[in-house]
Structures are given as structure tokens and as C-alpha cells.
Design a protein around this motif. Structure first.
Motif, PDB file in Angstrom:
ATOM      1  N   ARG A  44       1.080  -1.014  -0.131  1.00  0.00           N
ATOM      2  CA  ARG A  44      -0.082   0.197   0.365  1.00  0.00           C
ATOM      3  C   ARG A  44       1.209   1.144   0.071  1.00  0.00           C
ATOM      4  NH1 ARG A  44      -3.364  -2.811   3.496  1.00  0.00           N
ATOM      5  NH2 ARG A  44      -2.328  -1.863   5.633  1.00  0.00           N
ATOM      6  N   HIS A  45       1.951   1.190   1.107  1.00  0.00           N
ATOM      7  CA  HIS A  45       3.159   2.338   0.921  1.00  0.00           C
ATOM      8  C   HIS A  45       3.468   2.672  -0.625  1.00  0.00           C
ATOM      9  CE1 HIS A  45       5.649   5.069   2.628  1.00  0.00           C
ATOM     10  NE2 HIS A  45       6.619   4.424   1.946  1.00  0.00           N
ATOM     11  N   TYR A  46       4.044   1.677  -1.412  1.00  0.00           N
ATOM     12  CA  TYR A  46       4.709   1.274  -1.954  1.00  0.00           C
ATOM     13  C   TYR A  46       3.981   2.172  -2.830  1.00  0.00           C
ATOM     14  CZ  TYR A  46       7.820   1.030  -5.683  1.00  0.00           C
ATOM     15  OH  TYR A  46       8.576   0.970  -7.516  1.00  0.00           O
ATOM     16  N   ARG A  47       2.774   1.367  -3.811  1.00  0.00           N
ATOM     17  CA  ARG A  47       1.893   2.095  -4.416  1.00  0.00           C
ATOM     18  C   ARG A  47       1.097   3.515  -4.521  1.00  0.00           C
ATOM     19  NH1 ARG A  47      -1.151  -3.811  -4.727  1.00  0.00           N
ATOM     20  NH2 ARG A  47       0.143  -4.645  -6.293  1.00  0.00           N
ATOM     21  N   ALA A  48       1.092   3.509  -3.253  1.00  0.00           N
ATOM     22  CA  ALA A  48       0.641   5.197  -3.072  1.00  0.00           C
ATOM     23  C   ALA A  48       1.738   6.303  -3.628  1.00  0.00           C
ATOM     24  CB  ALA A  48      -0.165   5.474  -1.331  1.00  0.00           C
ATOM     25  N   LEU A  49       2.411   5.879  -3.149  1.00  0.00           N
ATOM     26  CA  LEU A  49       3.608   6.161  -2.881  1.00  0.00           C
ATOM     27  C   LEU A  49       4.721   6.637  -4.146  1.00  0.00           C
ATOM     28  CD1 LEU A  49       4.908   7.398   0.851  1.00  0.00           C
ATOM     29  CD2 LEU A  49       3.427   8.519  -0.612  1.00  0.00           C
ATOM     30  N   TYR A  50       4.891   5.474  -4.533  1.00  0.00           N
ATOM     31  CA  TYR A  50       6.153   5.274  -5.771  1.00  0.00           C
ATOM     32  C   TYR A  50       5.210   4.733  -7.378  1.00  0.00           C
ATOM     33  CZ  TYR A  50       8.268   6.382  -1.726  1.00  0.00           C
ATOM     34  OH  TYR A  50       8.388   6.482  -0.627  1.00  0.00           O
ATOM     35  N   ASN A  52       4.778   3.475 -10.853  1.00  0.00           N
ATOM     36  CA  ASN A  52       4.867   3.904 -11.910  1.00  0.00           C
ATOM     37  C   ASN A  52       4.606   2.779 -12.789  1.00  0.00           C
ATOM     38  OD1 ASN A  52       6.648   1.612 -11.806  1.00  0.00           O
ATOM     39  ND2 ASN A  52       8.266   3.262 -11.320  1.00  0.00           N
ATOM     40  N   LYS A  53       4.926   2.743 -14.133  1.00  0.00           N
ATOM     41  CA  LYS A  53       4.735   2.354 -15.449  1.00  0.00           C
ATOM     42  C   LYS A  53       4.916   0.921 -14.609  1.00  0.00           C
ATOM     43  CE  LYS A  53       5.713   1.812 -19.961  1.00  0.00           C
ATOM     44  NZ  LYS A  53       6.841   1.798 -21.144  1.00  0.00           N
ATOM     45  N   GLU A  54       6.308   0.216 -14.433  1.00  0.00           N
ATOM     46  CA  GLU A  54       6.098  -0.987 -14.289  1.00  0.00           C
ATOM     47  C   GLU A  54       5.496  -1.689 -13.021  1.00  0.00           C
ATOM     48  OE1 GLU A  54       9.045   1.556 -16.390  1.00  0.00           O
ATOM     49  OE2 GLU A  54       9.013   1.645 -13.488  1.00  0.00           O
ATOM     50  N   GLU A  55       5.138  -1.146 -12.626  1.00  0.00           N
ATOM     51  CA  GLU A  55       3.994  -1.491 -11.295  1.00  0.00           C
ATOM     52  C   GLU A  55       2.684  -1.684 -11.525  1.00  0.00           C
ATOM     53  OE1 GLU A  55       6.327   0.387  -9.906  1.00  0.00           O
ATOM     54  OE2 GLU A  55       7.968  -1.502  -8.913  1.00  0.00           O
ATOM     55  N   THR A  56       2.039  -0.370 -12.679  1.00  0.00           N
ATOM     56  CA  THR A  56       1.223  -0.505 -12.855  1.00  0.00           C
ATOM     57  C   THR A  56       0.275  -0.596 -14.465  1.00  0.00           C
ATOM     58  OG1 THR A  56       0.829   2.042 -13.086  1.00  0.00           O
ATOM     59  CG2 THR A  56       0.941   1.462 -10.450  1.00  0.00           C
TER      60      THR A  56
END
Length: 157
Positions: A44-50, A52-56
Motif C-alpha cells: 500500500r505504501h509503495y503503490r500510493a507513493l511510488y 509507476n509504469k512498471e508496477e501498474t
């Protein structure tokens, strides 16, 4: 060893270090999060703040748009001394959804981390400015409302 095994299972461990059996630290912003043998809060922390194209899988323009909107939200919170809980308000969420239905509003915790990061940048900038002056007068105020909403005013000089 348990953390090493988890690092191989979840890619989110690339961005976090286990600092105690119940606590992890984000390698990108140094924020400490509780850890209870799962990576949910870390994700949750990573997705909310960082996010980007690779993760999403989002297009570069979508990632840029999210960053722009996140920055605009942080600026609104800071400039208007709004509480972090504004992101939970039904009316605010409906308004934002009308403006951009694809925008995912950050959680209060993620918003707080973004404001803290903006604060750290502003603090470094202020330190650099103060190195060149002879005298400085600073003012700031921090308080909690009746509803337990934390607020702080910006320093002026």
C-alpha cells in the motif's frame, strides 16, 4: 532466515528493509512501517507513493498525471492547512471522481508521507537560504482540532 525467504517471494522487499521483527523501513523515503509477517502495508505504501509504469502497467502519461495530481493535492493540504482526513470525506471523493474518475486518491497515511517529504525538501531549501543571511525571524504553529485533526502552519521569514 525468514526475511530472506520473503524477499524472494515478494518483489516489494526490493524497496524495504526489515529493521526489527515487527518493523520495516522504506528504502525510498526512510518511513518506518509496522510489519506483521505480510507485505500488505508495504505494498500500500509503495503503490500510493511510488506507483509507476512498471508496477501498474499504466502509460507514462498516466503515471505523470497521477504524480501531478498527488502534488496538487499535497499543495492544497499545505496551502489551505487542510487535515489529512479530507481524503476520506465523501464529498471530496465525489468531487475528485467527477474531475478525474481514473485518479486514485491516496490514503491518509500516504498523504501524510507525501506532506512529510515535501516538508523535508522545504526544510533543506530553507537551510540553504539561511546560510546566506545575517538574521532570521521564524514563526510556526502546530495544533490539533477538537476532532483530533493535526494542523501546522508554514514558517515565514
Amino acid at each position: 532466515m525468514e526475511p530472506a525467504r520473503k524477499r524472494r517471494i515478494s518483489p516489494v522487499w526490493e524497496h524495504f528493509d526489515l529493521i526489527t521483527p515487527n518493523k520495516v523501513r522504506c528504502l525510498l523515503c526512510s518511513r518506518e512501517l509496522g510489519y506483521n509477517n505480510n507485505t500488505s502495508s508495504m505494498l500500500r505504501h509503495y503503490r500510493a507513493l511510488y506507483e509507476n509504469k512498471e508496477e501498474t502497467g499504466a502509460s507514462p502519461s498516466h503515471a505523470t498525471r497521477k504524480q501531478e495530481l498527488d502534488e496538487a493535492l499535497v499543495s492544497m493540504i499545505v496551502k489551505d492547512t487542510q487535515p489529512f482526513t479530507v481524503v476520506d470525506d465523501v464529498g471530496f471523493r465525489a468531487f475528485v471522481s467527477k474531475l478525474d474518475p481514473n485518479y486514485v486518491i491516496p490514503t491518509r497515511q500516504a498523504l501524510k508521507a507525501m506532506v512529510e517529504a515535501k516538508y523535508e525538501l522545504a526544510k533543506e531549501k530553507a537551510k540553504a537560504k539561511m546560510e546566506t543571511v545575517v538574521a532570521v525571524s521564524l514563526t510556526s504553529d502546530m495544533w490539533t482540532s477538537i476532532n483530533m485533526d493535526a494542523s501546522i502552519t508554514k514558517a515565514s521569514f
